[in-house]
Design a protein around this motif. Structure first.
Motif, PDB file in Angstrom:
ATOM      1  N   PHE A   1       0.836  -1.198   0.000  1.00 20.56           N
ATOM      2  CA  PHE A   1       0.000   0.000   0.000  1.00 20.56           C
ATOM      3  C   PHE A   1       0.878   1.258   0.000  1.00 20.56           C
ATOM      4  N   VAL A   2       0.431   2.268  -0.707  1.00 25.03           N
ATOM      5  CA  VAL A   2       1.233   3.482  -0.925  1.00 25.03           C
ATOM      6  C   VAL A   2       1.687   4.111   0.386  1.00 25.03           C
TER       7      VAL A   2
ATOM      8  N   ARG B   1       1.423  -9.961   1.938  1.00 24.17           N
ATOM      9  CA  ARG B   1       0.907 -10.465   3.212  1.00 24.17           C
ATOM     10  C   ARG B   1       0.938  -9.408   4.315  1.00 24.17           C
ATOM     11  N   LEU B   2       1.611  -8.289   4.047  1.00 24.07           N
ATOM     12  CA  LEU B   2       1.712  -7.198   5.025  1.00 24.07           C
ATOM     13  C   LEU B   2       0.674  -6.095   4.773  1.00 24.07           C
ATOM     14  N   ARG B   3      -0.226  -6.312   3.811  1.00 23.60           N
ATOM     15  CA  ARG B   3      -1.224  -5.284   3.495  1.00 23.60           C
ATOM     16  C   ARG B   3      -2.195  -5.093   4.666  1.00 23.60           C
ATOM     17  N   ASP B   4      -2.932  -3.981   4.629  1.00 20.23           N
ATOM     18  CA  ASP B   4      -3.915  -3.688   5.672  1.00 20.23           C
ATOM     19  C   ASP B   4      -5.090  -4.655   5.576  1.00 20.23           C
ATOM     20  N   ARG B   5      -5.846  -4.764   6.667  1.00 25.47           N
ATOM     21  CA  ARG B   5      -7.036  -5.620   6.670  1.00 25.47           C
ATOM     22  C   ARG B   5      -8.092  -5.053   5.729  1.00 25.47           C
ATOM     23  N   ASP B   6      -8.671  -5.908   4.930  1.00 24.42           N
ATOM     24  CA  ASP B   6      -9.732  -5.515   3.999  1.00 24.42           C
ATOM     25  C   ASP B   6     -11.051  -5.489   4.769  1.00 24.42           C
TER      26      ASP B   6
ATOM     27  N   GLU C   1       9.204 -17.500   7.383  1.00 20.48           N
ATOM     28  CA  GLU C   1      10.236 -17.363   6.347  1.00 20.48           C
ATOM     29  C   GLU C   1      11.366 -16.415   6.740  1.00 20.48           C
ATOM     30  N   LEU C   2      11.188 -15.655   7.805  1.00 13.11           N
ATOM     31  CA  LEU C   2      12.132 -14.592   8.141  1.00 13.11           C
ATOM     32  C   LEU C   2      13.313 -15.099   8.953  1.00 13.11           C
ATOM     33  N   ASP C   3      14.478 -14.481   8.709  1.00 15.37           N
ATOM     34  CA  ASP C   3      15.631 -14.770   9.548  1.00 15.37           C
ATOM     35  C   ASP C   3      16.519 -13.533   9.627  1.00 15.37           C
ATOM     36  N   GLY C   4      17.462 -13.557  10.557  1.00 13.76           N
ATOM     37  CA  GLY C   4      18.341 -12.416  10.745  1.00 13.76           C
ATOM     38  C   GLY C   4      17.612 -11.254  11.407  1.00 13.76           C
ATOM     39  N   HIS C   5      17.997 -10.048  11.029  1.00 13.34           N
ATOM     40  CA  HIS C   5      17.410  -8.818  11.584  1.00 13.34           C
ATOM     41  C   HIS C   5      16.499  -8.201  10.525  1.00 13.34           C
ATOM     42  N   VAL C   6      15.223  -8.100  10.834  1.00  8.03           N
ATOM     43  CA  VAL C   6      14.211  -7.731   9.832  1.00  8.03           C
ATOM     44  C   VAL C   6      13.490  -6.451  10.241  1.00  8.03           C
ATOM     45  N   LEU C   7      13.295  -5.565   9.265  1.00  4.51           N
ATOM     46  CA  LEU C   7      12.557  -4.308   9.445  1.00  4.51           C
ATOM     47  C   LEU C   7      11.336  -4.351   8.537  1.00  4.51           C
ATOM     48  N   ILE C   8      10.158  -4.057   9.101  1.00  2.00           N
ATOM     49  CA  ILE C   8       8.903  -4.133   8.351  1.00  2.00           C
ATOM     50  C   ILE C   8       8.125  -2.826   8.488  1.00  2.00           C
ATOM     51  N   PHE C   9       7.604  -2.336   7.369  1.00  2.00           N
ATOM     52  CA  PHE C   9       6.714  -1.168   7.340  1.00  2.00           C
ATOM     53  C   PHE C   9       5.326  -1.677   6.953  1.00  2.00           C
ATOM     54  N   THR C  10       4.343  -1.417   7.825  1.00  2.00           N
ATOM     55  CA  THR C  10       3.045  -2.049   7.622  1.00  2.00           C
ATOM     56  C   THR C  10       1.929  -1.237   8.276  1.00  2.00           C
ATOM     57  N   HIS C  11       0.880  -1.916   8.733  1.00  2.00           N
ATOM     58  CA  HIS C  11      -0.335  -1.276   9.239  1.00  2.00           C
ATOM     59  C   HIS C  11      -0.603  -1.731  10.672  1.00  2.00           C
ATOM     60  N   ASP C  12      -1.451  -0.981  11.363  1.00  2.00           N
ATOM     61  CA  ASP C  12      -1.647  -1.246  12.791  1.00  2.00           C
ATOM     62  C   ASP C  12      -2.130  -2.664  13.070  1.00  2.00           C
TER      63      ASP C  12
END
Length: 217
Positions: A72-73, A96-101, A153-164
């Motif tokens: 999402f923008v 999979r990180l999109r906001d809830r529909d 699926e994630l490993d190491g140090h991960v940064l995510i930008f997403t929704h509440d």
């Protein structure tokens, strides 16, 4: 390799966030939302908040092996503005990180839902917000299910930008919480451009900070 740390950032204030807050305060049944939810941009305040996130990430002197964003923008723009001063070359988008529909309820305030969708309102009260799925939309548990597949699926140090709601469901999953506990936590919505972080300890991933907005003051 295991997931060593997870940092999740909620996007900065969007124009939709600002309009919804104003229209709900005015007692309107709908908030002024035109176009697709996925295309809603950041407000000017949201852009400033995104840059403040970048300053905080730099100050923390943390390294990230992987950076992911909702498609999402508002989330992608937050990531791009926040990471301008960090030596990160690639932001990977994951749907999979999109906001809830919210389906047919999109664009309606709480007052509007009660008046225009009384049957859906009653069904939500009966099932609870956790399991209720609006027509054409998703429940909280639907979001949790898609997030579980990503976390594996994630490993190491991960940064995510997403929704509440995605951050809330991460806390639910990683904390092994029950429905009542997470709904009680969710009642206090995490703020725009807030930062939540988990770090690995001997027993697993431990919540270090949740919904932190001190970098915005």
């Amino acid at each position: 390799m295991a997931l060593e740390s997870l940092t999740m950032v909620r996007h900065g204030e969007s124009t939709g966030n600002a309009r919804k807050a104003a229209d709900e305060a005015a007692g309107l049944e709908r908030f002024d939302e035109s176009g697709r939810d996925a295309d809603t941009p950041l407000s000017e305040l949201g852009r400033a908040q995104a840059r403040a996130v970048g300053t905080e990430l730099c100050a923390g002197d943390r390294r990230f092996d992987t950076v992911l964003s909702s498609p999402f923008v508002r989330a992608r723009t937050t990531a791009e503005l926040a990471l301008k001063s960090l030596p990160i070359q690639c932001i990977r988008v994951d749907e999979r990180l999109r906001d809830r529909d919210t389906g047919v309820l999109f664009g309606y305030t709480e007052l509007g839902i009660r008046r225009h969708f009384p049957l859906e309102h009653r069904e939500r009260e009966r099932k609870s917000r956790f399991y209720y799925r609006p027509p054409g939309g998703e429940s909280f548990t639907d979001v949790a299910l898609r997030l579980r597949t990503l976390l594996r699926e994630l490993d190491g140090h991960v940064l995510i930008f997403t929704h509440d709601v995605v951050v809330v469901m991460a806390r639910y999953i990683l904390g092994d919480l029950d429905e009542a506990t997470i709904l009680d936590i969710e009642r206090n919505q995490i703020g725009n451009a807030s930062i939540s972080r988990w770090e690995r300890v001997e027993s697993g991933l431990e919540l270090v900070t949740y919904g932190d907005v001190t970098h915005l003051t």
